[in-house]
Design an enzyme around this catalytic site. Structure first.
Site, PDB file in Angstrom:
ATOM      1  N   ASP A  45       4.027  46.673  75.281  1.00  0.00           N
ATOM      2  CA  ASP A  45       3.817  47.142  73.911  1.00  0.00           C
ATOM      3  C   ASP A  45       3.594  48.652  73.881  1.00  0.00           C
ATOM      4  OD1 ASP A  45       4.067  44.588  73.153  1.00  0.00           O
ATOM      5  OD2 ASP A  45       1.966  44.283  72.563  1.00  0.00           O
ATOM      6  N   GLU A 132      14.901  24.008  28.821  1.00  0.00           N
ATOM      7  CA  GLU A 132      14.199  25.080  29.530  1.00  0.00           C
ATOM      8  C   GLU A 132      15.093  26.305  29.649  1.00  0.00           C
ATOM      9  OE1 GLU A 132      13.627  22.263  32.907  1.00  0.00           O
ATOM     10  OE2 GLU A 132      14.581  23.823  34.110  1.00  0.00           O
ATOM     11  N   LYS A 134      17.418  29.219  30.862  1.00  0.00           N
ATOM     12  CA  LYS A 134      18.331  29.399  31.998  1.00  0.00           C
ATOM     13  C   LYS A 134      18.065  30.799  32.538  1.00  0.00           C
ATOM     14  CE  LYS A 134      23.136  28.800  33.371  1.00  0.00           C
ATOM     15  NZ  LYS A 134      23.375  30.075  34.057  1.00  0.00           N
ATOM     16  N   ASP A 136      18.393  34.114  34.616  1.00  0.00           N
ATOM     17  CA  ASP A 136      19.556  34.831  35.120  1.00  0.00           C
ATOM     18  C   ASP A 136      19.231  35.436  36.485  1.00  0.00           C
ATOM     19  OD1 ASP A 136      22.078  35.769  35.190  1.00  0.00           O
ATOM     20  OD2 ASP A 136      21.828  37.292  33.639  1.00  0.00           O
ATOM     21  N   TYR A 243      12.661  24.511  39.281  1.00  0.00           N
ATOM     22  CA  TYR A 243      13.051  23.721  38.105  1.00  0.00           C
ATOM     23  C   TYR A 243      13.721  22.381  38.400  1.00  0.00           C
ATOM     24  CZ  TYR A 243      17.313  26.514  38.970  1.00  0.00           C
ATOM     25  OH  TYR A 243      18.389  27.137  39.543  1.00  0.00           O
ATOM     26  N   LYS A 331      24.645  28.500  26.258  1.00  0.00           N
ATOM     27  CA  LYS A 331      24.570  29.951  26.474  1.00  0.00           C
ATOM     28  C   LYS A 331      24.172  30.683  25.190  1.00  0.00           C
ATOM     29  CE  LYS A 331      26.090  31.276  30.153  1.00  0.00           C
ATOM     30  NZ  LYS A 331      26.795  31.469  31.240  1.00  0.00           N
ATOM     31  N   CYS A 425      42.514  68.539  28.282  1.00  0.00           N
ATOM     32  CA  CYS A 425      41.394  68.052  29.094  1.00  0.00           C
ATOM     33  C   CYS A 425      40.139  68.854  28.763  1.00  0.00           C
ATOM     34  CB  CYS A 425      41.741  68.204  30.575  1.00  0.00           C
ATOM     35  SG  CYS A 425      40.337  67.858  31.662  1.00  0.00           S
ATOM     36  N   CYS A 428      39.181  71.118  32.069  1.00  0.00           N
ATOM     37  CA  CYS A 428      39.958  72.244  32.599  1.00  0.00           C
ATOM     38  C   CYS A 428      40.933  72.830  31.583  1.00  0.00           C
ATOM     39  CB  CYS A 428      40.721  71.827  33.857  1.00  0.00           C
ATOM     40  SG  CYS A 428      42.065  70.681  33.533  1.00  0.00           S
ATOM     41  N   CYS A 443      44.750  63.862  32.088  1.00  0.00           N
ATOM     42  CA  CYS A 443      44.748  65.307  32.312  1.00  0.00           C
ATOM     43  C   CYS A 443      45.829  65.623  33.349  1.00  0.00           C
ATOM     44  CB  CYS A 443      43.374  65.718  32.829  1.00  0.00           C
ATOM     45  SG  CYS A 443      43.353  67.284  33.708  1.00  0.00           S
ATOM     46  N   CYS A 449      41.561  70.776  38.220  1.00  0.00           N
ATOM     47  CA  CYS A 449      40.593  70.207  37.273  1.00  0.00           C
ATOM     48  C   CYS A 449      39.276  69.899  37.988  1.00  0.00           C
ATOM     49  CB  CYS A 449      41.151  68.930  36.648  1.00  0.00           C
ATOM     50  SG  CYS A 449      39.966  68.164  35.513  1.00  0.00           S
TER      51      CYS A 449
HETATM   52  S1  IVH Z   1      19.327  23.055  36.836  1.00  0.00           S
HETATM   53  C1  IVH Z   1      22.376  20.373  39.207  1.00  0.00           C
HETATM   54  N1  IVH Z   1      17.775  24.680  35.526  1.00  0.00           N
HETATM   55  O1  IVH Z   1      22.209  28.062  36.474  1.00  0.00           O
HETATM   56  C2  IVH Z   1      22.096  21.596  38.450  1.00  0.00           C
HETATM   57  N2  IVH Z   1      19.658  25.597  36.660  1.00  0.00           N
HETATM   58  O2  IVH Z   1      25.057  27.832  35.851  1.00  0.00           O
HETATM   59  C3  IVH Z   1      20.761  22.113  38.768  1.00  0.00           C
HETATM   60  N3  IVH Z   1      19.833  28.033  36.484  1.00  0.00           N
HETATM   61  O3  IVH Z   1      23.284  27.077  39.644  1.00  0.00           O
HETATM   62  C4  IVH Z   1      20.513  23.356  38.048  1.00  0.00           C
HETATM   63  N4  IVH Z   1      18.027  28.340  35.277  1.00  0.00           N
HETATM   64  O4  IVH Z   1      21.287  28.688  39.508  1.00  0.00           O
HETATM   65  C5  IVH Z   1      18.882  24.573  36.279  1.00  0.00           C
HETATM   66  N5  IVH Z   1      16.276  26.012  34.362  1.00  0.00           N
HETATM   67  C6  IVH Z   1      17.372  25.894  35.111  1.00  0.00           C
HETATM   68  C7  IVH Z   1      18.145  27.004  35.483  1.00  0.00           C
HETATM   69  C8  IVH Z   1      19.291  26.821  36.256  1.00  0.00           C
HETATM   70  C9  IVH Z   1      19.038  28.937  35.879  1.00  0.00           C
HETATM   71  C10 IVH Z   1      21.077  28.380  37.221  1.00  0.00           C
HETATM   72  C11 IVH Z   1      21.237  27.671  38.529  1.00  0.00           C
HETATM   73  C12 IVH Z   1      22.578  27.009  38.443  1.00  0.00           C
HETATM   74  C13 IVH Z   1      23.242  27.799  37.376  1.00  0.00           C
HETATM   75  C14 IVH Z   1      24.354  27.026  36.721  1.00  0.00           C
END
Ligand code: IVH
Length: 503
Positions: A45, A132, A134, A136, A243, A331, A425, A428, A443, A449
């Site tokens: 070490d 619930e 979704k 991102d 989830y 969505k 442009c 230039c 341009c 330029c």
């Molecule tokens: S359930 C069998 N719950 O969305 C499906 N997915 O577009 C299990 N995601 O691959 C997914 N929030 O990465 C579930 N509350 C939520 C989520 C969720 C985000 C994502 C997940 C999935 C993707 C599908």
């Protein structure tokens, strides 16, 4: 290469210092691999620490020689061949999408008729759903064996993901290391994400280091999760919402809502906006409620996921193609806001293309401050007839650059004039021409330029070309403005003195 390992640091010149840093980087990396990979330390070490101290002392004397792979930027070892592969016990799938309430009603009808047709489950008047947010981010699968956290894997191709256990272990909260009274083997599914606040801080750091800022928190999370070096991940705070379940050796609940309660009791973060809705109408109401809070949430969401609450029905519904029949993602429309168009500027690209850019009164769109938006090209400006002084609708959708959707005609100032696209442009002064079959005006200045030159230099150092780490877009602009770099060859003629007093 000559051996300078015994030359005192204050006696090294730049050339020998550079060679010595290369030798130290290789040697330390070799010891790291031996130590972390094979459990067979190759030196004591104390000798190892001495190597690192020598490396750090040389770097302090010659900061311009710090290597991209410097041991001082890294703790522990980096797996050489990327991440190990992990087979999911249960496949990780994606979700079908719904955009309208009628798509959701269609989903519920198809669930009921499938259960009736295939399993003679008499169609219930209503189907209870869990609604619930979704999140991102990026999906993750966490495996626990005998109540202990074993492994974290990315989705990968759905069947096989990448082992990111070391990176998940950098999470300060959200990831319980042990579960009490858990099945022998259980896969817990969730989403790894970055908060808007942590994302903005990370981007500030990146810009300060001369790097290009990331487009959104999802990219921030993806970058952190896919770091080969967990020490880098640790500096990019990740969070996790649990989830769902993948494989489990024993059931833990009868309903999706029961799963969430169980996950919460184990210490996972479960999204507080998840709600059990007894009817489709209630689920759609909840979608509206979540949508109303969307821009105020500390993380990004892009819709609401509805899941059939009863797990016995989920089992019977099963999967079709790559998605479960028992869930759907509703969505949100792209986030929009209204703001004033202060000016239309013209950007000159590497190939001379002139792009109109909307300079806006800064406005928050979905938690991200937008001050500029693209207007695409000459025809788009004409088609939308956006005028300086207009109130305009701006939109951000997922990964895309903010866009100007349309002007609010009812609010147009009386003196607003149609935009006249330049035919020279702005950088230039050369003539800018548009070929008949082209959407863009270019341009014709070529090498004279300055805007094209700067863009060419930025491209030269970028990840897609020479990939010169630490030399970002902003540094290139400053070097160019100061006359130090005019062509790529100048990069290699820079002297240490040219760098003094710069980032
Ligand atoms: S359930 C069998 N719950 O969305 C499906 N997915 O577009 C299990 N995601 O691959 C997914 N929030 O990465 C579930 N509350 C939520 C989520 C969720 C985000 C994502 C997940 C999935 C993707 C599908």
């Amino acid at each position: 290469m000559a051996d300078h390992s015994t030359v005192p640091v204050d006696r090294l010149d730049a050339l020998r210092a550079e060679q010595e840093l290369a030798r130290l980087a290789a040697e330390i990396a070799g010891h790291d691999r031996a130590y972390h990979g094979a459990d067979l330390p190759t030196i004591t070490d104390a000798a190892y620490d001495a190597l690192r101290q020598r490396n750090d002392a040389i770097e302090r004397r010659f900061p311009q020689l710090v290597r991209a792979d410097s041991p001082s930027a890294r703790v522990g070892s980096t797996p050489s061949a990327g991440f190990a592969k992990v087979q999911h016990r249960q496949a990780m799938l994606s979700l079908q999408n719904a955009f309208e309430a009628s798509d959701v009603e269609g989903f519920v009808d198809s669930v009921k008729s499938f259960l009736d047709r295939e399993f003679s489950v008499p169609e219930p008047p209503e189907l209870a759903l869990v609604a619930e947010p979704k999140i991102d981010g990026l999906s993750i699968s966490l495996t626990y064996e005998q109540g202990r956290f074993k492994r974290a894997a990315t989705r990968g191709d759905g069947a096989e993901g990448e082992d990111v256990t070391a990176n998940l272990l950098t999470l300060k909260s959200d990831l319980p290391r042990t579960l009490s009274d858990a099945p022998d083997v259980i896969e817990i599914r969730g989403e790894v994400y970055m908060t808007r606040e942590d994302f903005l801080a990370l981007n500030e750091q990146m810009v300060a280091a001369g790097e290009k800022p990331l487009a959104n928190p999802r990219n921030g999370a993806a970058g952190a999760l896919r770091q080969l070096d967990p020490e880098v991940t640790a500096r990019r705070p990740l969070r996790l919402f649990a989830y769902a379940l993948g494989h489990t050796s024993a059931p833990i609940a009868d309903t999706q809502f029961g799963i969430l309660a169980r996950l919460r009791s184990w210490g996972f973060s479960v999204n507080p906006l998840a709600e059990r809705c007894a009817t489709t109408a209630a689920a759609l109401d909840h979608y509206q409620r979540i949508g109303n809070q969307r821009s105020a949430l500390p993380y990004e969401i892009d819709g609401v996921v509805y899941k059939v609450d009863r797990l016995d029905w989920q089992d019977r519904l099963g999967f079709v193609a790559r998605s479960p029949r028992w869930a759907i993602a509703h969505k949100f429309p792209a986030e929009q806001a209204r703001t004033r168009l202060k000016a239309i500027s013209i950007q000159v690209g590497r190939t001379g293309a002139l792009t109109p850019v909307a300079e806006l009164e800064p406005i928050g769109v979905g938690g991200v401050l937008v001050a500029r938006a693209t207007l695409h090209n000459e025809d788009e400006v004409a088609r939308k007839d956006v005028r300086v002084g207009d109130l305009v609708v701006v939109q951000r959708a997922g990964d895309v650059i903010p866009q100007v959707v349309e002007p609010v005609l009812a609010e147009r100032p009386a003196d607003a004039q149609p935009f006249v696209f330049p035919t020279t442009c702005p950088a230039c002064g050369s003539v800018a021409v548009r070929d008949e079959d082209e959407a863009v005006r270019r341009c014709t200045g070529g090498l004279i330029c300055p805007a094209q030159n700067v863009e060419r230099l930025k491209h030269f150092v970028s990840r897609d070309a020479f990939d010169i780490e630490g030399l970002g877009q902003q540094s290139i602009e400053r070097f160019f403005a100061d006359g130090l770099i005019r062509s790529p060859a100048d990069l290699f003629r820079l002297q240490p003195g040219d760098l003094r007093g710069r980032e």
